[in-house]
Design a protein around this motif. Structure first.
Motif, PDB file in Angstrom:
ATOM      1  N   ASP A 113       0.826  -1.214   0.000  1.00  0.00           N
ATOM      2  CA  ASP A 113       0.000   0.000   0.000  1.00  0.00           C
ATOM      3  C   ASP A 113       0.859   1.262   0.000  1.00  0.00           C
ATOM      4  O   ASP A 113       0.439   2.317   0.458  1.00  0.00           O
ATOM      5  N   HIS A 114       2.060   1.167  -0.501  1.00  0.00           N
ATOM      6  CA  HIS A 114       3.071   2.217  -0.359  1.00  0.00           C
ATOM      7  C   HIS A 114       2.990   3.264  -1.465  1.00  0.00           C
ATOM      8  O   HIS A 114       2.990   2.939  -2.650  1.00  0.00           O
ATOM      9  N   ASN A 115       2.956   4.521  -1.063  1.00  0.00           N
ATOM     10  CA  ASN A 115       3.111   5.655  -1.970  1.00  0.00           C
ATOM     11  C   ASN A 115       4.463   6.311  -1.748  1.00  0.00           C
ATOM     12  O   ASN A 115       4.955   6.353  -0.610  1.00  0.00           O
ATOM     13  N   SER A 116       5.064   6.829  -2.812  1.00  0.00           N
ATOM     14  CA  SER A 116       6.129   7.814  -2.707  1.00  0.00           C
ATOM     15  C   SER A 116       5.541   9.127  -3.209  1.00  0.00           C
ATOM     16  O   SER A 116       4.468   9.138  -3.835  1.00  0.00           O
ATOM     17  N   TYR A 117       6.235  10.242  -2.939  1.00  0.00           N
ATOM     18  CA  TYR A 117       5.689  11.548  -3.330  1.00  0.00           C
ATOM     19  C   TYR A 117       6.750  12.356  -4.067  1.00  0.00           C
ATOM     20  O   TYR A 117       7.805  12.689  -3.510  1.00  0.00           O
ATOM     21  N   LEU A 118       6.450  12.646  -5.310  1.00  0.00           N
ATOM     22  CA  LEU A 118       7.341  13.422  -6.164  1.00  0.00           C
ATOM     23  C   LEU A 118       7.020  14.899  -5.984  1.00  0.00           C
ATOM     24  O   LEU A 118       5.862  15.310  -6.138  1.00  0.00           O
ATOM     25  N   LEU A 119       8.032  15.691  -5.641  1.00  0.00           N
ATOM     26  CA  LEU A 119       7.851  17.123  -5.428  1.00  0.00           C
ATOM     27  C   LEU A 119       8.229  17.889  -6.691  1.00  0.00           C
ATOM     28  O   LEU A 119       9.356  17.775  -7.184  1.00  0.00           O
ATOM     29  N   LEU A 120       7.271  18.639  -7.199  1.00  0.00           N
ATOM     30  CA  LEU A 120       7.488  19.461  -8.392  1.00  0.00           C
ATOM     31  C   LEU A 120       7.562  20.927  -7.992  1.00  0.00           C
ATOM     32  O   LEU A 120       6.741  21.392  -7.183  1.00  0.00           O
ATOM     33  N   ASP A 121       8.528  21.672  -8.534  1.00  0.00           N
ATOM     34  CA  ASP A 121       8.614  23.096  -8.207  1.00  0.00           C
ATOM     35  C   ASP A 121       7.562  23.881  -8.974  1.00  0.00           C
ATOM     36  O   ASP A 121       6.731  23.317  -9.710  1.00  0.00           O
ATOM     37  N   GLU A 122       7.565  25.195  -8.817  1.00  0.00           N
ATOM     38  CA  GLU A 122       6.499  26.024  -9.398  1.00  0.00           C
ATOM     39  C   GLU A 122       6.489  25.985 -10.923  1.00  0.00           C
ATOM     40  O   GLU A 122       5.486  26.321 -11.573  1.00  0.00           O
ATOM     41  N   ASP A 133       9.778   3.963   2.603  1.00  0.00           N
ATOM     42  CA  ASP A 133      10.563   2.739   2.782  1.00  0.00           C
ATOM     43  C   ASP A 133      10.676   1.952   1.484  1.00  0.00           C
ATOM     44  O   ASP A 133      10.941   0.737   1.507  1.00  0.00           O
ATOM     45  N   SER A 134      10.468   2.613   0.346  1.00  0.00           N
ATOM     46  CA  SER A 134      10.609   1.898  -0.925  1.00  0.00           C
ATOM     47  C   SER A 134      12.044   1.979  -1.420  1.00  0.00           C
ATOM     48  O   SER A 134      12.736   0.961  -1.522  1.00  0.00           O
ATOM     49  N   LEU A 135      12.543   3.175  -1.714  1.00  0.00           N
ATOM     50  CA  LEU A 135      13.905   3.351  -2.208  1.00  0.00           C
ATOM     51  C   LEU A 135      14.759   4.031  -1.134  1.00  0.00           C
ATOM     52  O   LEU A 135      14.449   5.129  -0.692  1.00  0.00           O
ATOM     53  N   PHE A 136      15.819   3.346  -0.715  1.00  0.00           N
ATOM     54  CA  PHE A 136      16.790   3.914   0.215  1.00  0.00           C
ATOM     55  C   PHE A 136      18.047   4.290  -0.560  1.00  0.00           C
ATOM     56  O   PHE A 136      18.183   3.982  -1.745  1.00  0.00           O
ATOM     57  N   VAL A 137      18.985   4.923   0.115  1.00  0.00           N
ATOM     58  CA  VAL A 137      20.277   5.201  -0.497  1.00  0.00           C
ATOM     59  C   VAL A 137      21.078   3.894  -0.455  1.00  0.00           C
ATOM     60  O   VAL A 137      21.456   3.413   0.606  1.00  0.00           O
ATOM     61  N   GLY A 138      21.239   3.272  -1.622  1.00  0.00           N
ATOM     62  CA  GLY A 138      21.990   2.027  -1.717  1.00  0.00           C
ATOM     63  C   GLY A 138      21.185   0.759  -1.517  1.00  0.00           C
ATOM     64  O   GLY A 138      21.722  -0.338  -1.589  1.00  0.00           O
ATOM     65  N   ASP A 139      19.881   0.881  -1.293  1.00  0.00           N
ATOM     66  CA  ASP A 139      19.083  -0.307  -0.991  1.00  0.00           C
ATOM     67  C   ASP A 139      17.619  -0.018  -1.293  1.00  0.00           C
ATOM     68  O   ASP A 139      17.241   1.083  -1.713  1.00  0.00           O
ATOM     69  N   VAL A 140      16.772  -1.025  -1.057  1.00  0.00           N
ATOM     70  CA  VAL A 140      15.314  -0.859  -1.118  1.00  0.00           C
ATOM     71  C   VAL A 140      14.713  -1.492   0.136  1.00  0.00           C
ATOM     72  O   VAL A 140      15.330  -2.336   0.789  1.00  0.00           O
ATOM     73  N   GLY A 141      13.506  -1.087   0.493  1.00  0.00           N
ATOM     74  CA  GLY A 141      12.884  -1.504   1.738  1.00  0.00           C
ATOM     75  C   GLY A 141      12.509  -2.975   1.762  1.00  0.00           C
ATOM     76  O   GLY A 141      11.905  -3.490   0.810  1.00  0.00           O
ATOM     77  N   ARG A 142      12.846  -3.651   2.847  1.00  0.00           N
ATOM     78  CA  ARG A 142      12.675  -5.102   2.952  1.00  0.00           C
ATOM     79  C   ARG A 142      11.220  -5.510   2.702  1.00  0.00           C
ATOM     80  O   ARG A 142      10.284  -4.795   3.074  1.00  0.00           O
ATOM     81  N   ASP A 165       9.279  -4.234 -10.043  1.00  0.00           N
ATOM     82  CA  ASP A 165       8.503  -3.382 -10.953  1.00  0.00           C
ATOM     83  C   ASP A 165       8.581  -1.920 -10.533  1.00  0.00           C
ATOM     84  O   ASP A 165       8.683  -1.025 -11.386  1.00  0.00           O
ATOM     85  N   THR A 166       8.529  -1.654  -9.220  1.00  0.00           N
ATOM     86  CA  THR A 166       8.605  -0.278  -8.729  1.00  0.00           C
ATOM     87  C   THR A 166       9.929   0.366  -9.131  1.00  0.00           C
ATOM     88  O   THR A 166       9.966   1.510  -9.603  1.00  0.00           O
ATOM     89  N   VAL A 167      11.021  -0.368  -8.938  1.00  0.00           N
ATOM     90  CA  VAL A 167      12.341   0.170  -9.266  1.00  0.00           C
ATOM     91  C   VAL A 167      12.456   0.464 -10.752  1.00  0.00           C
ATOM     92  O   VAL A 167      12.926   1.540 -11.168  1.00  0.00           O
ATOM     93  N   ASN A 168      11.999  -0.472 -11.589  1.00  0.00           N
ATOM     94  CA  ASN A 168      12.237  -0.355 -13.027  1.00  0.00           C
ATOM     95  C   ASN A 168      11.166   0.426 -13.782  1.00  0.00           C
ATOM     96  O   ASN A 168      11.449   0.992 -14.848  1.00  0.00           O
ATOM     97  N   ASP A 169       9.939   0.467 -13.244  1.00  0.00           N
ATOM     98  CA  ASP A 169       8.850   1.130 -13.959  1.00  0.00           C
ATOM     99  C   ASP A 169       8.493   2.497 -13.383  1.00  0.00           C
ATOM    100  O   ASP A 169       7.787   3.273 -14.029  1.00  0.00           O
ATOM    101  N   VAL A 170       8.962   2.779 -12.158  1.00  0.00           N
ATOM    102  CA  VAL A 170       8.617   4.061 -11.527  1.00  0.00           C
ATOM    103  C   VAL A 170       9.880   4.887 -11.273  1.00  0.00           C
ATOM    104  O   VAL A 170      10.072   5.944 -11.871  1.00  0.00           O
ATOM    105  N   PHE A 171      10.756   4.413 -10.416  1.00  0.00           N
ATOM    106  CA  PHE A 171      11.920   5.224 -10.050  1.00  0.00           C
ATOM    107  C   PHE A 171      12.881   5.418 -11.221  1.00  0.00           C
ATOM    108  O   PHE A 171      13.463   6.503 -11.377  1.00  0.00           O
ATOM    109  N   ALA A 172      13.047   4.403 -12.039  1.00  0.00           N
ATOM    110  CA  ALA A 172      13.982   4.525 -13.169  1.00  0.00           C
ATOM    111  C   ALA A 172      13.536   5.576 -14.178  1.00  0.00           C
ATOM    112  O   ALA A 172      14.357   6.091 -14.954  1.00  0.00           O
ATOM    113  N   ASP A 173      12.248   5.930 -14.176  1.00  0.00           N
ATOM    114  CA  ASP A 173      11.725   6.916 -15.126  1.00  0.00           C
ATOM    115  C   ASP A 173      11.833   8.353 -14.635  1.00  0.00           C
ATOM    116  O   ASP A 173      11.522   9.291 -15.383  1.00  0.00           O
TER     117      ASP A 173
END
Length: 445
Positions: A113-122, A133-142, A165-173
């Motif tokens: 049920d995890h969301n991440s939130y992308l911040l867009l400037d003005e 807890d999805s993408l960490f620095v150097g790792d992903v959440g257990r 799928d999250t790593v390759n279809d969301v964060f990689a984009d």
């Protein structure tokens, strides 16, 4: 726009405040709201929104208190199944706060049920992504924390596939320059290979994070599931507390029962929060020593040793330290388990003998050695070949396995945990001779 990163070293937990045009949004706030209030006052701003990435397992969020205090809107994915008033935010949905925009990204894998939130400037440019807890620095959440907790319970293998799928279809984009702000750093039990850095960029993660390197889904799942650490007893309980929403921290600490000179009933779980040196000079019979200095991981070990269905007493040196211990117990929702906090307790006081270190060095085979490190720590090797490994979170349940025909010596990696382990073995096996190797373990590495 101002972004403030708050970091709790004890829980290795990060939260965020974003200010724009006199309004503030929070992401994954910890239970203590004072830092966020101070931030808002500093910018002459009003807290109007809380974005929750998921129901956290390792700490209690203050989202409900902030909603009640400031009228802030709580944004969370409806899959979480919460019990408080909220606004659903799903993949691609956007919320404008001042001149900035938060765009929800559905990023299951750590939880379903995890969301991440992308911040867009003005100008609509990608500024940062709050990855929870999805993408960490150097790792992903257990992926193994939600098999028996939460509104949706999914097997770890299914979640591992979702994370691929999250790593390759969301964060990689996302844009390479986008700053990555995760909810945890090194020392957190929500991951296993986190960097010492607390933030990163998508470009750096694409290059350095192992999760971006494995392009075969099956191999990714196998690598992801291997070598995860233990799950503290309190984790499933925290998920449920966060789904319901917790009471105000200040109220929880204030309302906790505090006594001076009280005699704790026999058979009670007693957590003595003093230093190991003071504890060994004299403590209540059967007490467990979980030290509560500022840099100690008191919350983690309290919630790993004591289960969420158990009730306990806290013992501290003075009123100030007692309130600090209650405050830290409340950060993981354990104020509900506290019978009372005690200073100057009455009852039988016992002292602890110190190990004859020379004799131990010269005759280690004359002792039963108990290594209470986690299984993952044993990959670096044992300090003593004859040592029996019983990880600290399992020690209360497994102490009967210990051979007490010889004196027992308990050790960990550096000395902090062994104080708790030694006191547990003593409380369960009162007739055994038990010693704490303490900091002297460093002589044997």
């Amino acid at each position: 726009m101002n972004i403030k990163h708050f970091y709790d070293d004890a829980l290795a937990q990060g939260s965020f405040a974003i200010e724009s045009e006199g309004t503030v949004a929070l992401v994954d706030p910890s239970r203590d709201i004072k830092p966020y209030i101070d931030f808002a006052k500093q910018h002459n701003a009003e807290i109007v929104a809380v974005f929750e990435t998921h129901p956290h397992a390792d700490f209690i969020s203050s989202h409900l208190e902030i909603q009640k205090k400031f009228g802030a809107v709580i944004y969370v994915n409806e899959k979480v199944g919460v019990s408080y008033d909220y606004t659903h935010i799903g993949h691609g949905d956007e919320v404008k706060i001042g001149k900035v925009t938060f765009r929800a990204l559905f990023t299951p894998g750590h939880s379903p049920d995890h969301n991440s939130y992308l911040l867009l400037d003005e100008n609509g440019n990608q500024k940062a992504v709050f990855t929870g807890d999805s993408l960490f620095v150097g790792d992903v959440g257990r992926p193994d924390l939600r098999e028996g907790a939460g509104n949706i319970q999914v097997s770890r293998k299914e979640l591992a596939g979702m994370m691929f799928d999250t790593v390759n279809d969301v964060f990689a984009d996302l844009s390479d320059e986008t700053i990555v702000y995760p909810a945890h750093g090194p020392g957190s039990l929500c991951g296993k290979n986190m960097s010492s850095e607390l933030s990163s960029t998508i470009a750096v993660e694409k290059t350095n994070n192992w999760a971006f390197q494995i392009k075969d889904k099956e191999k990714f799942v196998d690598a992801f599931l291997e070598g995860q650490s233990f799950i503290p007893k309190y984790f499933p309980n925290s998920v449920e507390v966060n789904r319901k929403g917790a009471t105000a921290l200040e109220e929880a600490v204030k309302n906790a029962d505090k006594k001076d000179g009280f005699e704790i009933p026999d058979g009670s779980i007693i957590i003595d929060t003093r230093t190991k040196e003071e504890f060994k000079k004299g403590h209540l019979k059967g007490a467990i020593n979980i030290q509560n200095k500022e840099a100690d991981k008191f919350e983690t070990w309290l919630g790993s040793i004591v289960g969420p269905e158990e009730f306990f007493y806290l013992v501290s040196e003075n009123q100030k330290e007692l309130e600090f211990a209650i405050y830290r117990a409340a950060k993981i929702g354990y104020e509900a388990n506290l019978v009372a906090g005690i200073i100057n307790p009455k009852g039988e006081i016992v002292t602890d003998p110190f190990l004859n270190l020379d004799d131990f060095k010269n005759n280690p085979d004359a002792y039963t050695i108990i290594d209470i490190r986690n299984i993952s720590e044993l990959e670096d090797g044992k300090f003593f070949e004859s040592a029996k490994n019983i990880p600290l979170p399992e020690l209360r349940e497994r102490a009967s396995e210990i051979d007490t025909q010889k004196p027992v010596v308990v050790h960990c990696a550096g000395g902090y945990r062994s104080a708790a382990g030694f006191s547990i073995v003593k409380s369960i096996l009162p007739n055994a001779k038990v010693y704490d190797l303490s900091d002297s373990v460093n002589d044997f590495k």
